[in-house]
Design an enzyme around this catalytic site. Structure first.
Site, short mmCIF file in Angstrom:
data_model
loop_
_atom_site.label_atom_id
_atom_site.label_comp_id
_atom_site.label_asym_id
_atom_site.label_seq_id
_atom_site.Cartn_x
_atom_site.Cartn_y
_atom_site.Cartn_z
N GLN A 156 9.13 76.89 80.67
CA GLN A 156 9.86 75.90 81.46
C GLN A 156 8.93 75.20 82.45
O GLN A 156 8.99 73.99 82.62
CB GLN A 156 10.98 76.59 82.22
CG GLN A 156 12.02 75.64 82.78
CD GLN A 156 12.74 74.88 81.70
OE1 GLN A 156 13.04 75.43 80.66
NE2 GLN A 156 12.99 73.62 81.92
N HIS A 181 6.75 71.95 81.74
CA HIS A 181 7.35 70.63 81.53
C HIS A 181 6.75 69.60 82.47
O HIS A 181 6.30 68.54 82.04
CB HIS A 181 8.86 70.69 81.73
CG HIS A 181 9.63 71.02 80.49
ND1 HIS A 181 9.71 70.16 79.43
CD2 HIS A 181 10.35 72.10 80.14
CE1 HIS A 181 10.45 70.69 78.48
NE2 HIS A 181 10.84 71.88 78.89
N GLU A 196 20.41 74.32 83.97
CA GLU A 196 20.35 73.59 82.70
C GLU A 196 20.31 74.58 81.53
O GLU A 196 21.10 74.51 80.59
CB GLU A 196 19.10 72.71 82.69
CG GLU A 196 18.87 71.97 81.39
CD GLU A 196 17.52 71.27 81.38
OE1 GLU A 196 17.32 70.40 80.51
OE2 GLU A 196 16.65 71.59 82.22
N HIS A 197 19.36 75.51 81.59
CA HIS A 197 19.24 76.58 80.59
C HIS A 197 19.52 77.91 81.27
O HIS A 197 19.00 78.17 82.36
CB HIS A 197 17.83 76.64 79.99
CG HIS A 197 17.32 75.33 79.48
ND1 HIS A 197 16.55 74.47 80.25
CD2 HIS A 197 17.46 74.73 78.27
CE1 HIS A 197 16.24 73.40 79.53
NE2 HIS A 197 16.78 73.53 78.34
N ASP A 213 15.19 74.36 72.14
CA ASP A 213 14.42 73.13 72.38
C ASP A 213 14.07 72.42 71.08
O ASP A 213 13.97 71.19 71.05
CB ASP A 213 13.13 73.45 73.13
CG ASP A 213 13.35 73.58 74.63
OD1 ASP A 213 14.44 73.23 75.11
OD2 ASP A 213 12.42 74.04 75.32
N HIS A 261 56.34 44.85 86.93
CA HIS A 261 56.38 46.02 86.05
C HIS A 261 57.84 46.38 85.74
O HIS A 261 58.21 46.63 84.59
CB HIS A 261 55.71 47.23 86.73
CG HIS A 261 54.22 47.24 86.64
ND1 HIS A 261 53.45 46.30 87.25
CD2 HIS A 261 53.37 48.09 85.99
CE1 HIS A 261 52.17 46.57 87.02
NE2 HIS A 261 52.10 47.65 86.25
#
Length: 419
Positions: free
Chosen positions: A247, A250, A315-316, A349, A408
């Site tokens: 991770q 990245h 996220e993960h 991934d 209406h």
């Protein structure tokens, strides 16, 4: 709770400057269209192309520049992603009509958007896997026009051949050699606009998506990538350290977080991380990312670990404890869940089949990642007969009048009074 390793994570981005720069580019493209697009392509990516759309010949040339094993690997991943996307579509593809009141038939239909843009980042790495993750679900959903784009390489005004091949294998209908803010703006204001834009990008691309949202749909506003791992003393520290660094490499803002019930295990992971960093080719990114943003949190129980995870809304999320099934039901905030020691995030991934375009910055509290449903609208319809109007009309008239919306009320009244 005890912090074995703290994070210096701070959002240091100058948001105001980014917003202003992005806004100026979008406005320029809105006014000057393709002329402005080409100007920014040249300025930011050294892309001097006069024709932005990628030709069939370019795609064929890209296949010649990659080896057969790479192509076969892409096809394996693409098939798994497609199979999972098809299963997703089948799970909710239930158009229906039902009489819910005498003479009132209501229904819903799942309708694909007409067009979408799959934004595939370039940056430091050719993220060809993202092409598969974005284009394939859109095709399975039934989107008629699936467009893909990616920044060109700095050395030549062409998309990286690996990315281009991946776009083609995924089934893109059109491919354009452009990226950055100008690409997001172009498919909103210049090149034939799309209905929704999906895909990750840097802070400028993210801000462009945010500013264009409303004129065009987006998947979500994403930030730096992140993983949170819940592990106890039964886990393999080598596996966990490897996943943390996967991770961290990245980018400099990526976050690797370990929550553990064992201080001994946490310290072992920290040591393994340091050892792996010594020979890691991406150490120049992974080390400062780990040093500045990585965390190891010691908790008294798995219940506390679950609570922290739900608050982080990562996220993960990886879980690797003696009884994984015992905590799964209580985990409610995550983009994608990886269960057990062999279910490393890296498989999601690339190749297992779930999507890797996932919510960050705690967005998993209210949304999941990109999936077939991202590209499909659930729309309702209704059919009323005369008896239903006679029965429900007075109710509608009364409610509209109470709100002060007399036109209406009249729209219902003329039908009730019609003999």
């Amino acid at each position: 709770m005890k912090i074995l390793k703290s994070s210096g994570f701070k959002n240091k981005e100058t948001e105001k400057i980014v917003k202003e720069q992005v806004s100026a580019i979008i406005e320029d493209i809105k006014i000057n269209k393709d002329e402005a697009l080409k100007k920014y392509n040249l300025k930011f990516d050294n892309n001097d192309r006069s024709v932005i759309k990628v030709s069939k010949e370019e795609i064929e040339e890209a296949y010649k520049q990659v080896d057969e094993e790479f192509i076969q690997n892409l096809k394996v991943a693409a098939k798994n992603i497609e199979n999972f996307a098809m299963a997703q579509k089948e799970s909710f593809d239930n158009n229906f009509e039902k009489e819910i009141y005498p003479g009132v038939i209501l229904g819903q239909k799942h309708i694909p958007v007409t067009s979408c843009l799959a934004y595939v980042p370039g940056g430091g790495y050719p993220l060809f896997s993202t092409a598969l993750m974005l284009i394939i679900p859109a095709k399975v959903a039934g989107v008629k026009r699936v467009v893909a784009c990616s920044p060109t390489m700095k050395s030549t005004p062409k998309i990286n051949p690996k990315t281009l091949v991946a776009m083609d294998i995924a089934g893109a209908d059109e491919i354009y050699a452009t990226g950055g803010v100008q690409a997001i703006a172009a498919f909103t204001e210049s090149i034939k606009p799309v209905d929704i834009i999906v895909g990750p990008g840097n802070k400028y691309v993210t801000e462009a998506k945010r500013q264009c949202y409303g004129t065009v749909g987006i998947d979500f506003v994403a930030g730096p990538s992140e993983v949170l791992i819940i592990a106890d003393e039964t886990a393999n520290p080598t596996y966990i350290a490897a996943d943390v660094l996967a991770q961290c490499e990245h980018d400099l803002n990526a976050r690797g977080i370990l929550v553990t019930t064992s201080e001994k295990f946490g310290l072992e992971v920290s040591q393994k991380v340091d050892e792996m960093l010594e020979t890691l080719p991406t150490k120049n990114i992974a080390k400062p990312s780990w040093d500045n943003n990585g965390e190891i949190i010691l908790v008294d129980s798995l219940e506390e670990a679950v609570q922290i995870s739900n608050e982080y809304a990562p996220e993960h999320l990886e879980i690797n404890v003696e009884n994984n099934e015992g905590i799964i039901e209580d985990l409610v905030n995550y983009g994608s869940l990886f269960i057990g020691e062999y279910s490393a995030e890296v498989f999601g991934d690339y190749v297992s089949g779930t999507n890797h375009t996932l919510p960050t910055l705690k967005a998993s509290r209210y949304t999941g990642g990109v999936w077939v449903g991202t590209f499909i609208k659930t729309c309702t319809h209704q059919v009323l007969n005369k008896d239903a109007v006679k029965s429900l009309g007075p109710v509608a008239i009364n409610m509209a009048t109470e709100e002060g919306l007399h036109a209406h009320a009249n729209a219902a009244r003329v039908r009730v009074d019609d003999k």
